[in-house]
Design a protein around this motif. Structure first.
Motif, PDB file in Angstrom:
ATOM      1  N   ALA A 526      56.367 -48.478  28.411  1.00  0.00           N
ATOM      2  CA  ALA A 526      57.780 -48.833  28.375  1.00  0.00           C
ATOM      3  C   ALA A 526      58.262 -48.898  26.929  1.00  0.00           C
ATOM      4  N   PRO A 527      59.514 -48.490  26.667  1.00  0.00           N
ATOM      5  CA  PRO A 527      59.995 -48.439  25.276  1.00  0.00           C
ATOM      6  C   PRO A 527      59.967 -49.791  24.581  1.00  0.00           C
ATOM      7  N   GLU A 528      60.187 -50.897  25.314  1.00  0.00           N
ATOM      8  CA  GLU A 528      60.191 -52.192  24.634  1.00  0.00           C
ATOM      9  C   GLU A 528      58.810 -52.577  24.114  1.00  0.00           C
ATOM     10  N   CYS A 529      57.760 -52.032  24.736  1.00  0.00           N
ATOM     11  CA  CYS A 529      56.402 -52.351  24.285  1.00  0.00           C
ATOM     12  C   CYS A 529      56.141 -51.821  22.885  1.00  0.00           C
ATOM     13  N   LEU A 530      56.732 -50.701  22.566  1.00  0.00           N
ATOM     14  CA  LEU A 530      56.517 -50.098  21.254  1.00  0.00           C
ATOM     15  C   LEU A 530      57.193 -50.908  20.153  1.00  0.00           C
ATOM     16  N   HIS A 531      58.144 -51.757  20.544  1.00  0.00           N
ATOM     17  CA  HIS A 531      58.862 -52.559  19.547  1.00  0.00           C
ATOM     18  C   HIS A 531      58.352 -53.996  19.502  1.00  0.00           C
ATOM     19  N   SER A 608      62.283 -46.553  35.728  1.00  0.00           N
ATOM     20  CA  SER A 608      62.192 -46.004  34.374  1.00  0.00           C
ATOM     21  C   SER A 608      63.385 -46.399  33.507  1.00  0.00           C
ATOM     22  N   HIS A 609      64.181 -47.331  33.973  1.00  0.00           N
ATOM     23  CA  HIS A 609      65.331 -47.791  33.193  1.00  0.00           C
ATOM     24  C   HIS A 609      64.858 -48.256  31.824  1.00  0.00           C
ATOM     25  N   GLN A 614      66.596 -54.503  33.882  1.00  0.00           N
ATOM     26  CA  GLN A 614      67.322 -53.721  34.877  1.00  0.00           C
ATOM     27  C   GLN A 614      66.393 -53.052  35.885  1.00  0.00           C
ATOM     28  N   ARG A 615      65.100 -53.166  35.676  1.00  0.00           N
ATOM     29  CA  ARG A 615      64.151 -52.538  36.594  1.00  0.00           C
ATOM     30  C   ARG A 615      63.937 -53.422  37.822  1.00  0.00           C
ATOM     31  N   PRO A 616      63.755 -52.826  38.996  1.00  0.00           N
ATOM     32  CA  PRO A 616      63.556 -53.634  40.213  1.00  0.00           C
ATOM     33  C   PRO A 616      62.231 -54.382  40.174  1.00  0.00           C
ATOM     34  N   LYS A 617      62.172 -55.517  40.866  1.00  0.00           N
ATOM     35  CA  LYS A 617      60.934 -56.290  40.991  1.00  0.00           C
ATOM     36  C   LYS A 617      60.090 -55.721  42.129  1.00  0.00           C
ATOM     37  N   PRO A 635      72.414 -45.016  37.160  1.00  0.00           N
ATOM     38  CA  PRO A 635      73.505 -44.410  36.391  1.00  0.00           C
ATOM     39  C   PRO A 635      73.288 -42.903  36.205  1.00  0.00           C
ATOM     40  N   ALA A 636      74.378 -42.173  36.057  1.00  0.00           N
ATOM     41  CA  ALA A 636      74.286 -40.717  35.930  1.00  0.00           C
ATOM     42  C   ALA A 636      73.526 -40.307  34.674  1.00  0.00           C
ATOM     43  N   PHE A 637      73.662 -41.080  33.596  1.00  0.00           N
ATOM     44  CA  PHE A 637      72.963 -40.781  32.352  1.00  0.00           C
ATOM     45  C   PHE A 637      71.931 -41.876  32.095  1.00  0.00           C
ATOM     46  N   ARG A 638      70.796 -41.477  31.607  1.00  0.00           N
ATOM     47  CA  ARG A 638      69.757 -42.452  31.335  1.00  0.00           C
ATOM     48  C   ARG A 638      70.190 -43.366  30.198  1.00  0.00           C
ATOM     49  N   PRO A 639      70.207 -44.681  30.444  1.00  0.00           N
ATOM     50  CA  PRO A 639      70.633 -45.604  29.379  1.00  0.00           C
ATOM     51  C   PRO A 639      69.675 -45.548  28.189  1.00  0.00           C
ATOM     52  N   ALA A 640      70.244 -45.654  27.004  1.00  0.00           N
ATOM     53  CA  ALA A 640      69.428 -45.676  25.799  1.00  0.00           C
ATOM     54  C   ALA A 640      68.811 -47.046  25.616  1.00  0.00           C
ATOM     55  N   PHE A 641      67.616 -47.065  25.036  1.00  0.00           N
ATOM     56  CA  PHE A 641      66.964 -48.342  24.761  1.00  0.00           C
ATOM     57  C   PHE A 641      67.610 -48.971  23.529  1.00  0.00           C
ATOM     58  N   VAL A 642      67.986 -50.245  23.672  1.00  0.00           N
ATOM     59  CA  VAL A 642      68.585 -50.985  22.557  1.00  0.00           C
ATOM     60  C   VAL A 642      67.697 -52.181  22.279  1.00  0.00           C
ATOM     61  N   TYR A 643      67.167 -52.248  21.077  1.00  0.00           N
ATOM     62  CA  TYR A 643      66.294 -53.363  20.712  1.00  0.00           C
ATOM     63  C   TYR A 643      67.141 -54.534  20.230  1.00  0.00           C
TER      64      TYR A 643
END
Length: 686
Positions: A526-531, A608-609, A614-617, A635-643
């Motif tokens: 997941a993208p947050e793990c890298l941060h 994969s949000h 925002q990911r389901p449990k 959403p139609a477009f994949r949301p960008a990750f915001v740290y």
């Protein structure tokens, strides 16, 4: 309790609360009331088609993943057993344990069916096992080979809903001893009961009392369309003289079994209470013999203690010199007492760790297939850690401590461990169909995995994740969920198998952090793990989304397609264009269910949000897979990750840890197939 015996011995009281109500502690037969409690599930073991779901022991259960929900239930058998045995008779004292049990059952005819079968049984079993071939009329008790054998050491009280040639009718209660051919039965139709209701739901309250003095078994039954329990009836519907000491193993297990055949039904236990007498120590030995035994025992104990102290001193010294003191101490005090294998036995089982038995390899070592010939040629998978540094020992302990406590039908079972001469080995149940990725990414000359299997595999992984995240005492995060770590048993049921990176976390925490990098495999992280350097239940959901997409699409998560460098981005673009089903593995042709494929692809995108909260449990995921709730809006477009400037709040509370970033190698999934790379090479795909 309807018994002439005034019990003067202690009892073990076990209350298994499985419905939205629980037992008032006055007696096991009085009123129920209180909150629902999942914590007792850890004491249960499930086998075959059984499952624990929807607040019940589903001894035959609803399968997930087919548009025709009826077909998967045919010819199934299952067992749910309490995972501790009880001493039921004692030779020196000639005592036989008394016991009482009460439970609430629901036998339900599924919509769309016109018949029902086969039935449900309360059982006393010599082991934690389910005989193969025990579907149909065998009720999960025996099979065509073993039926009638005294070596079964089995007693059952059956609630039969299908008439075999040897049955009185299709609606009776009976007592079975080592066979499905009952020794005594009572027709429920004659008493005004109908176990299976075609147009309504009926709950049956069952009481079974066994008097160990008089050797009498009594069965009581009442029914109601409402859950609140009624008082036990004054008269039993079935009484039978039975000396269990001549029939069952001295230490036996209690639980339930059920089956379906060409006719089907849902067999559920909604709550269960078990009270077992604790037998005294034997008193039949003569005084002289007792004195001799005591004196001899004292001398022997002194010698053993002296020898033990001497050996321990030497071992402690060697352990201190080699840095293994902590490892040895932990192994000897593992919860659940997993089996300790000798290195010699594992060497023999794997043919001296022969290359031809190699199942997979990776950063931690190698996994081998083995056979234990002295145990009815039981097949095993032996994971041999190749490194001898403390980091390897930490990984070994972390995996052993966690998986040893886990019990779920969609998790690979741990048999035990070995630590001799510096060697570290874990022994697992062998999965004959290997890892999922070998079937999903098979060559063109090989048959691809059929759609129903793919759907059921995803559902099985979802159930396993739900158990790890919410149902187990400690919250466990897998941290390396991917197709190569999902194993398939002989019937292609999914088993989550890699716990080399998993960690348990405190229930108050939401994530686990390690300072030396991010664990997992590229494409699944997941993208947050890298941060943040933290793994959480939400990051596991992200990995699960990657698994869904690779199973449905037949492509690796890092696949480059039509200018997109990640599979998830390509699928999102198809969804935006209204062509999401174009992502389905082309090798399936038209052999898949469109509604199910769209559901899975949308669920994969939702998981994969880019934003964790925002990911389901897992509970929502399971409901989506069953089809009871829709997929969350994507959403139609994949949301960008915001740290965020401050540490993000994990939505759902509960998570875990991280280590080395790693790519999948040719791992079998028992914790291998990992080749480390530095986390600096990883990048967010958001």
């Amino acid at each position: 309790m309807d018994s002439p015996r005034a019990f003067n011995l202690p009892f073990i009281f076990i209350f298994i609360f499985l419905s939205i109500t629980t037992l008032n502690a006055r007696t096991f037969m009085e009123e129920w009331g209180g909150p629902f409690d999942y914590s007792y599930y850890r004491f249960m073991q499930v086998f075959g088609s059984a499952n624990i779901a929807k607040e019940a022991l589903q001894v035959t259960h609803y399968s997930v993943g087919s548009s025709d929900i009826v077909k998967p239930y045919y010819n199934q058998s299952g067992r749910v057993l309490y995972n501790s045995s009880f001493k039921l008779w004692d030779l020196p004292s000639a005592r036989v344990a008394s016991f009482s049990t009460s439970f609430l059952i629901n036998i339900f005819q599924l919509s769309g069916t016109t018949s029902h079968g086969e039935g449900l049984a309360f059982i006393i079993s010599p082991d934690l096992n389910l005989p193969s071939g025990s579907s149909g009329g065998y009720l999960g008790l025996t099979n065509a080979t073993t039926d009638g054998n005294a070596t079964n050491q089995l007693i059952a009280v059956e609630f039969d809903t299908y008439k075999q040639d040897f049955d009185p009718d299709d609606n009776h209660v009976a007592i079975d001893i080592n066979s499905v051919r009952s020794v005594n039965s009572s027709s429920l139709s004659d008493l005004g009961f109908q176990l299976v209701a075609s147009n309504s739901t009926l709950y049956y309250h069952v009481w079974i009392d066994y008097d160990g003095i008089r050797k009498i078994l009594r069965v009581y039954l009442t029914n109601d369309s409402q859950v609140p329990i009624k008082p036990r009836p004054a008269d039993p519907i079935l009484t039978y003289n039975l000396d269990i000491s001549k029939l069952v193993a001295q230490r036996s297990y209690f639980g339930f079994s059920a089956s379906t055949g060409t006719s089907i039904e849902l067999n559920c236990v909604l709550r269960w209470n078990l009270t077992v007498e604790i037998l005294p120590d034997g008193k039949g030995l003569g005084i002289g013999l007792m004195v001799a035994l005591c004196v001899g025992g004292a001398i022997l104990a002194a010698l053993l203690i002296g020898s033990f102290i001497l050996v321990c001193r030497r071992r402690r010294k060697r352990a201190a010199e080699s840095g293994e003191a902590r490892l040895a101490g932990t192994l000897k005090n593992l919860p659940g007492n997993p089996r300790e294998f000798s290195f010699k036995d594992l060497k023999r089982a794997t043919d001296d760790f022969n290359e031809k038995n190699k199942l997979g390899h990776g950063g931690f070592g190698v996994v081998y297939r083995g056979v234990l010939p002295e145990e009815e040629r039981t097949e095993i998978a032996v994971k041999r850690f190749s490194r001898d540094d403390m980091k390897c020992k930490d990984d070994f302990l972390a995996e052993l401590v966690i998986i040893n406590q886990l019990r779920h039908k969609h998790l690979v079972r741990l048999y035990g461990w070995c630590h001799e001469n510096g060697s570290l080995l874990l022994v697992y149940e062998y999965m004959p169909n290997g890892s999922l990725d070998k079937h999903i990414f098979s060559g063109p000359e090989e048959a691809t995995l059929a759609w129903p299997i793919r759907y059921n595999v995803i559902s099985g992984v979802a159930y396993a994740l739900h158990y790890l995240h919410t149902e187990f005492d400690q919250k466990v995060v897998n941290r390396d969920l991917k197709a190569s770590n999902i194993l398939l048993d002989s019937e292609f049921n999914a088993r989550l198998g890699d716990f080399g990176l998993a960690r348990a976390i405190d229930n108050e925490k939401t994530s686990y952090t390690e300072l030396n990098g991010v664990p997992g495999t590229m494409g699944y992280i997941a993208p947050e793990c890298l941060h943040t350097g933290k793994a959480s239940r939400e990051s596991d959901i992200y990995g699960f989304g990657a698994v869904i997409l690779e199973v449905v699409c037949g492509r690796r998560p890092w696949s480059s397609i039509n200018g997109y460098h990640m599979l998830v981005d390509w699928v999102w673009s198809l969804y935006r264009d209204g062509r999401i089903l174009d992502a389905v593995d082309e090798r399936l042709g038209h052999d898949y269910v469109r509604e199910e494929a769209e559901r899975l692809l949308l669920l994969g995108l939702a998981c994969s949000h880019s934003m964790a909260d925002q990911r389901p449990k897992t509970n929502t995921i399971v409901q989506i897979l069953i089809g009871s709730v829709p997929v969350p809006r994507v959403p139609a477009f994949r949301p960008a990750f915001v740290y965020p400037l401050s540490e993000p709040v994990q939505g759902g509370g509960g998570s875990e840890m991280m280590n080395d970033v790693s790519f999948s190698d040719s791992g079998y999934g028992y914790g291998y197939g990992l080749v480390g790379i530095t986390s600096s090479t990883a990048h967010s795909d958001g």
